[in-house]
Design a protein around this motif. Structure first.
Motif, PDB file in Angstrom:
ATOM      1  N   ILE A  26       6.897  -4.002  -8.680  1.00 34.73           N
ATOM      2  CA  ILE A  26       6.432  -2.608  -8.682  1.00 34.73           C
ATOM      3  C   ILE A  26       4.915  -2.575  -8.883  1.00 34.73           C
ATOM      4  O   ILE A  26       4.206  -1.821  -8.214  1.00 34.73           O
ATOM      5  N   ALA A  27       4.403  -3.415  -9.766  1.00 33.95           N
ATOM      6  CA  ALA A  27       2.956  -3.472  -9.989  1.00 33.95           C
ATOM      7  C   ALA A  27       2.222  -3.955  -8.743  1.00 33.95           C
ATOM      8  O   ALA A  27       1.154  -3.445  -8.397  1.00 33.95           O
ATOM      9  N   SER A  28       2.799  -4.901  -8.024  1.00 32.61           N
ATOM     10  CA  SER A  28       2.141  -5.379  -6.796  1.00 32.61           C
ATOM     11  C   SER A  28       2.123  -4.296  -5.720  1.00 32.61           C
ATOM     12  O   SER A  28       1.137  -4.153  -4.990  1.00 32.61           O
ATOM     13  N   TRP A  29       3.196  -3.505  -5.632  1.00 30.95           N
ATOM     14  CA  TRP A  29       3.194  -2.390  -4.682  1.00 30.95           C
ATOM     15  C   TRP A  29       2.144  -1.350  -5.078  1.00 30.95           C
ATOM     16  O   TRP A  29       1.462  -0.781  -4.218  1.00 30.95           O
ATOM     17  N   GLY A  30       2.001  -1.092  -6.345  1.00 32.02           N
ATOM     18  CA  GLY A  30       0.979  -0.143  -6.807  1.00 32.02           C
ATOM     19  C   GLY A  30      -0.426  -0.636  -6.497  1.00 32.02           C
ATOM     20  O   GLY A  30      -1.286   0.131  -6.044  1.00 32.02           O
ATOM     21  N   ALA A  31      -0.662  -1.931  -6.723  1.00 29.35           N
ATOM     22  CA  ALA A  31      -1.982  -2.497  -6.413  1.00 29.35           C
ATOM     23  C   ALA A  31      -2.260  -2.443  -4.916  1.00 29.35           C
ATOM     24  O   ALA A  31      -3.372  -2.105  -4.488  1.00 29.35           O
ATOM     25  N   ALA A  36      -5.170  -0.010  -0.424  1.00 28.85           N
ATOM     26  CA  ALA A  36      -5.109   0.689   0.860  1.00 28.85           C
ATOM     27  C   ALA A  36      -5.806   2.042   0.771  1.00 28.85           C
ATOM     28  O   ALA A  36      -6.501   2.460   1.713  1.00 28.85           O
ATOM     29  N   TYR A  37      -5.645   2.730  -0.339  1.00 26.17           N
ATOM     30  CA  TYR A  37      -6.295   4.022  -0.532  1.00 26.17           C
ATOM     31  C   TYR A  37      -7.813   3.873  -0.492  1.00 26.17           C
ATOM     32  O   TYR A  37      -8.500   4.616   0.202  1.00 26.17           O
ATOM     33  N   TYR A  38      -8.342   2.895  -1.216  1.00 23.15           N
ATOM     34  CA  TYR A  38      -9.790   2.740  -1.300  1.00 23.15           C
ATOM     35  C   TYR A  38     -10.402   2.105  -0.063  1.00 23.15           C
ATOM     36  O   TYR A  38     -11.547   2.390   0.284  1.00 23.15           O
ATOM     37  N   PHE A  39      -9.666   1.247   0.636  1.00 25.48           N
ATOM     38  CA  PHE A  39     -10.253   0.554   1.782  1.00 25.48           C
ATOM     39  C   PHE A  39      -9.880   1.159   3.130  1.00 25.48           C
ATOM     40  O   PHE A  39     -10.503   0.841   4.142  1.00 25.48           O
ATOM     41  N   ILE A  40      -8.869   2.017   3.171  1.00 25.16           N
ATOM     42  CA  ILE A  40      -8.462   2.604   4.451  1.00 25.16           C
ATOM     43  C   ILE A  40      -8.606   4.120   4.433  1.00 25.16           C
ATOM     44  O   ILE A  40      -9.289   4.712   5.272  1.00 25.16           O
ATOM     45  N   TYR A  41      -7.965   4.777   3.471  1.00 22.17           N
ATOM     46  CA  TYR A  41      -7.912   6.235   3.474  1.00 22.17           C
ATOM     47  C   TYR A  41      -9.278   6.864   3.186  1.00 22.17           C
ATOM     48  O   TYR A  41      -9.719   7.765   3.918  1.00 22.17           O
ATOM     49  N   LEU A  42      -9.953   6.429   2.145  1.00 26.30           N
ATOM     50  CA  LEU A  42     -11.239   7.033   1.777  1.00 26.30           C
ATOM     51  C   LEU A  42     -12.303   6.861   2.862  1.00 26.30           C
ATOM     52  O   LEU A  42     -13.010   7.831   3.183  1.00 26.30           O
ATOM     53  N   PRO A  43     -12.461   5.683   3.489  1.00 24.54           N
ATOM     54  CA  PRO A  43     -13.445   5.580   4.578  1.00 24.54           C
ATOM     55  C   PRO A  43     -13.126   6.491   5.767  1.00 24.54           C
ATOM     56  O   PRO A  43     -14.027   7.049   6.390  1.00 24.54           O
TER      57      PRO A  43
END
Length: 112
Positions: A26-31, A36-43
């Motif tokens: 579960i922790a690995s999925w969260g990481a 993905a949020y910081y490197f894909i969605y935000l850009p």
């Protein structure tokens, strides 16, 4: 032999489908989700905002220059001007053009 409850079936399906077996998984999925949020969605969001700002700047420039109402649609050609008339009207128009050209030729011969 006891039958599994609906909650147990859902948890089993969830763990089999997504590989969630324990707190480390579960922790690995969260990481992975955070990365993905910081490197894909935000850009992508930042780029979309930049494009929107460029469009707004171009719109303001067009309004200042007075070209905001420019029609960018392609014109539809008139079949009458291009000679693309088909069917019965094509034959009638061809006859009219022949009679008009013969009348103009006879008139030009009379004036000479």
């Amino acid at each position: 032999m006891s039958h599994p409850t609906i909650g147990t079936r859902i948890l089993r399906w969830f763990s089999d489908s997504f590989g969630l077996r324990g707190s480390k998984n579960i922790a690995s999925w969260g990481a992975a989700g955070a990365l993905a949020y910081y490197f894909i969605y935000l850009p992508e969001q930042k780029r979309a905002q930049e494009v929107l700002a460029q469009r707004e700047a171009a719109k303001r420039f067009a309004i200042e220059k007075g070209i905001q109402d420019m029609d960018r649609a392609r014109p539809i050609p008139d079949p009458q001007d291009t000679g693309l008339i088909k069917g019965v009207k094509a034959g009638e128009q061809a006859q009219q053009s022949r009679t008009n050209s013969s009348n103009s030729n006879s008139n030009s011969n009379d004036t000479q």
